[in-house]
Design an enzyme around this catalytic site. Structure first.
Site, PDB file in Angstrom:
ATOM      1  CE  LYS A 190      -3.847   2.035   2.652  1.00  0.00           C
ATOM      2  NZ  LYS A 190      -4.891   1.814   3.659  1.00  0.00           N
ATOM      3  CB  SER A 215      -8.241   3.769   3.002  1.00  0.00           C
ATOM      4  OG  SER A 215      -7.423   3.057   3.918  1.00  0.00           O
ATOM      5  CB  SER A 273      -8.713   0.762   5.649  1.00  0.00           C
ATOM      6  OG  SER A 273      -9.329   2.009   5.616  1.00  0.00           O
TER       7      SER A 273
HETATM    8  N1  GLN Z   1     -13.180   4.492   6.604  1.00  0.00           N
HETATM    9  C1  GLN Z   1     -12.492   4.718   7.818  1.00  0.00           C
HETATM   10  C2  GLN Z   1     -11.969   6.132   7.875  1.00  0.00           C
HETATM   11  O1  GLN Z   1     -12.080   6.792   6.917  1.00  0.00           O
HETATM   12  C3  GLN Z   1     -11.399   3.735   7.981  1.00  0.00           C
HETATM   13  C4  GLN Z   1     -10.124   4.086   7.337  1.00  0.00           C
HETATM   14  C5  GLN Z   1      -9.031   3.140   7.682  1.00  0.00           C
HETATM   15  O2  GLN Z   1      -9.263   2.066   8.255  1.00  0.00           O
HETATM   16  N2  GLN Z   1      -7.822   3.526   7.368  1.00  0.00           N
HETATM   17  O3  GLN Z   1     -11.465   6.565   8.846  1.00  0.00           O
END
Ligand code: GLN
Length: 503
Positions: free
Chosen positions: A87, A162, A186
């Site tokens: 990532k 994400s 995410s």
């Molecule tokens: N959707 C969640 C956020 O925007 C989780 C993001 C994540 O796990 N990095 O904070």
């Protein structure tokens, strides 16, 4: 591309493929995809170093073959020659890292993240960096300066976020396994949307050294794969205490992960289903049906399922966003135009340099979060909001831990809905935040959870495509081997739920 790590390692050992051939295949797919009509946009780049590292692995394999020492070599390096997707927020020395943000344009990581150096020690090859929501803030991989990552099952749909790039790369068979990061779902959310397995380990099991921070008390590296076994093996080589991360911890029973067996003692299994999650207003009917299917599979195998009442879960989204955004506001203050990446300097002094760099470099969602985070932390509100968020978190931790004294597993859908169309929630942050309804309690409670591809939405009465649905198997802290072995039992009977190998 082979389907599993096991098949790939067997082919590398018997010489029917080489690591260089696997990397070249990924480069070809990457180049072809970029010029397509609806590019997947999973990888942002294939690292220039990948091919060299693969060739070195091939030489090691060839030498060991000549000496009759192949088994010994693979015992020492169980992932030798196996490429994986990374990532864009995990450091690989000398390679670019941007968190899909303009503010880190031009930045190159000066050292390897611990998860990367441990994977490389086991022989794995970092193939390239994948798209994500900017600074891992989002649930769809649409908030990226590189544009959205599409869902490989239907390219008009989001991949989830994400870690959407890493997940789409695995689902589209562009990589065998991938690293993502989790602050609040995410890895599990895109795994659910794309029909693959995604694990969020216990907080601390994977070192955060070299991983760009979002909400440090919640952040954890996660793994995406086609099977639970393909997650277990990389987890076993990466896990454990790291000198550079004081919050890191050893994973007991990590030896069980090397050759993960499918769970069989279902008669002893007690499963809790939180009533709060079954009664959610926004829970899609099709997701509910898939969930019922998983429940009856467990019951047929002899497990006991009970509904439990955990009213505190209703406050998990509020608590998560208060804590995550406060930590984000603090963590992101380091991007100041001096220490990292991009700088906008119009010669008007340091204050202006700071303001201009940040207003130019951060995207709208990141700015929104920094503003909310700082607001929550301001003296006037921190008592009401931040402290309340923290006390809800403490209660979630306590109540979830108490639940695991009686039960082995918490079972719930990964998300209230399947993947949605690109653009559908882009301008509606609240709707986007609600996608995380079932995932964030896991991060708040610091427990492990795996999203299991469990079925599809139906197309009846809907002008939509049939999309994958994931269900979570969550366990108590450090129970990774157990939840993955239960997931492997599911996999053995459902083979990726019939989700075809894509591309
Ligand atoms: N959707 C969640 C956020 O925007 C989780 C993001 C994540 O796990 N990095 O904070």
């Amino acid at each position: 591309m082979f389907h599993t790590i096991e098949e790939t390692v067997a082919a590398l050992k018997d010489g029917s493929t080489t690591s260089a051939a696997l990397v070249k295949e990924s480069i070809d797919t990457f180049e072809k995809d970029k010029s397509g009509e609806k590019p997947l946009n999973a990888f942002l780049e294939i690292y220039a170093s990948a091919l060299e590292k693969a060739k070195a692995a091939d030489e090691e394999i060839a030498a060991a073959r000549n000496e009759g020492k192949l088994d010994a070599l693979f015992a020492e390096k169980p992932l030798l020659g196996v490429p994986f997707a990374n990532k864009d927020n995990i450091s690989v020395r000398g390679e670019r890292l941007t968190c899909s943000s303009k503010i880190l344009e031009g930045y190159r990581a000066p050292y390897d993240a611990t998860v990367i150096s441990r994977l490389e020690k086991a022989g794995a090859i970092p193939l390239g960096r994948c798209n994500q929501d900017e600074f891992a803030m989002g649930s769809s991989t649409e908030y990226s300066i590189y544009g959205a990552t599409r869902n490989p099952i239907n390219r008009d749909y989001v991949s989830g976020g994400s870690s959407g790039g890493s997940t789409a790369a695995v689902a589209a068979n562009q990589s065998l396994f991938a690293l993502g990061t989790e602050t609040g779902g995410s890895v599990r959310l895109p795994a659910s949307y794309c029909g693959v397995y995604g694990l969020k380990p216990t907080y601390g099991v994977l070192s955060r050294w070299g991983v760009v921070a979002y909400g440090s008390s919640l952040d954890q590296v996660g793994i995406i794969g086609h099977t639970p076994r393909d997650i277990a093996l990389p987890l076993s080589v990466m896990s454990g205490v790291d000198f550079y991360d004081d919050t890191s911890a050893d994973l007991p029973e990590s030896s069980k992960l090397k050759n993960l067996e499918a769970f069989s003692d279902f008669a002893s299994l007690k499963i809790a289903v939180p009533r709060q999650f079954e009664e959610t207003k926004g829970l899609d009917e099709d997701v509910k049906k898939v969930f019922e299917g998983v429940k009856s599979w467990f019951e047929k195998k002899g497990a006991k399922i009970e509904s439990v009442d955990l009213p505190v879960l209703d406050a998990s989204i509020a608590s998560y966003y208060v804590i995550a955004l406060s930590e984000a506001a603090s963590n992101l203050s380091r991007f100041d135009g001096v220490r990292y990446g991009r700088r906008v300097d119009e010669g008007k002094g340091y204050d202006n340099l700071y303001v201009d760099t940040r207003s130019d470099g951060f995207g709208p969602e990141v700015k929104r979060r920094i503003i909310i985070g700082n607001y929550v932390l301001s003296e006037q509100f921190s008592g009401d909001t931040y402290k309340k968020g923290m006390s809800v978190r403490a209660r979630i931790q306590r109540e979830v831990a108490a639940l695991f004294e009686k039960y082995d597993l918490i079972l719930c859908p990964t998300c209230p809905t399947a993947a949605f169309r690109l653009g559908e929630k882009y301008d509606d942050p609240l709707a986007m935040y609600l996608s995380d309804l079932y995932t964030v309690f896991v991060n708040l409670a610091r427990i492990p959870s795996v999203s299991v591809p469990a079925g599809f939405t139906s197309v009846e009465n809907k002008a939509s495509s049939s999309m994958p649905v994931g269900i979570q198997f969550a366990g108590k802290m450090f129970s990774e081997a157990k939840i993955l072995s239960i997931a492997q039992a599911w996999e053995n009977e459902h083979a990726g739920c019939g989700i075809p190998v894509k591309e």
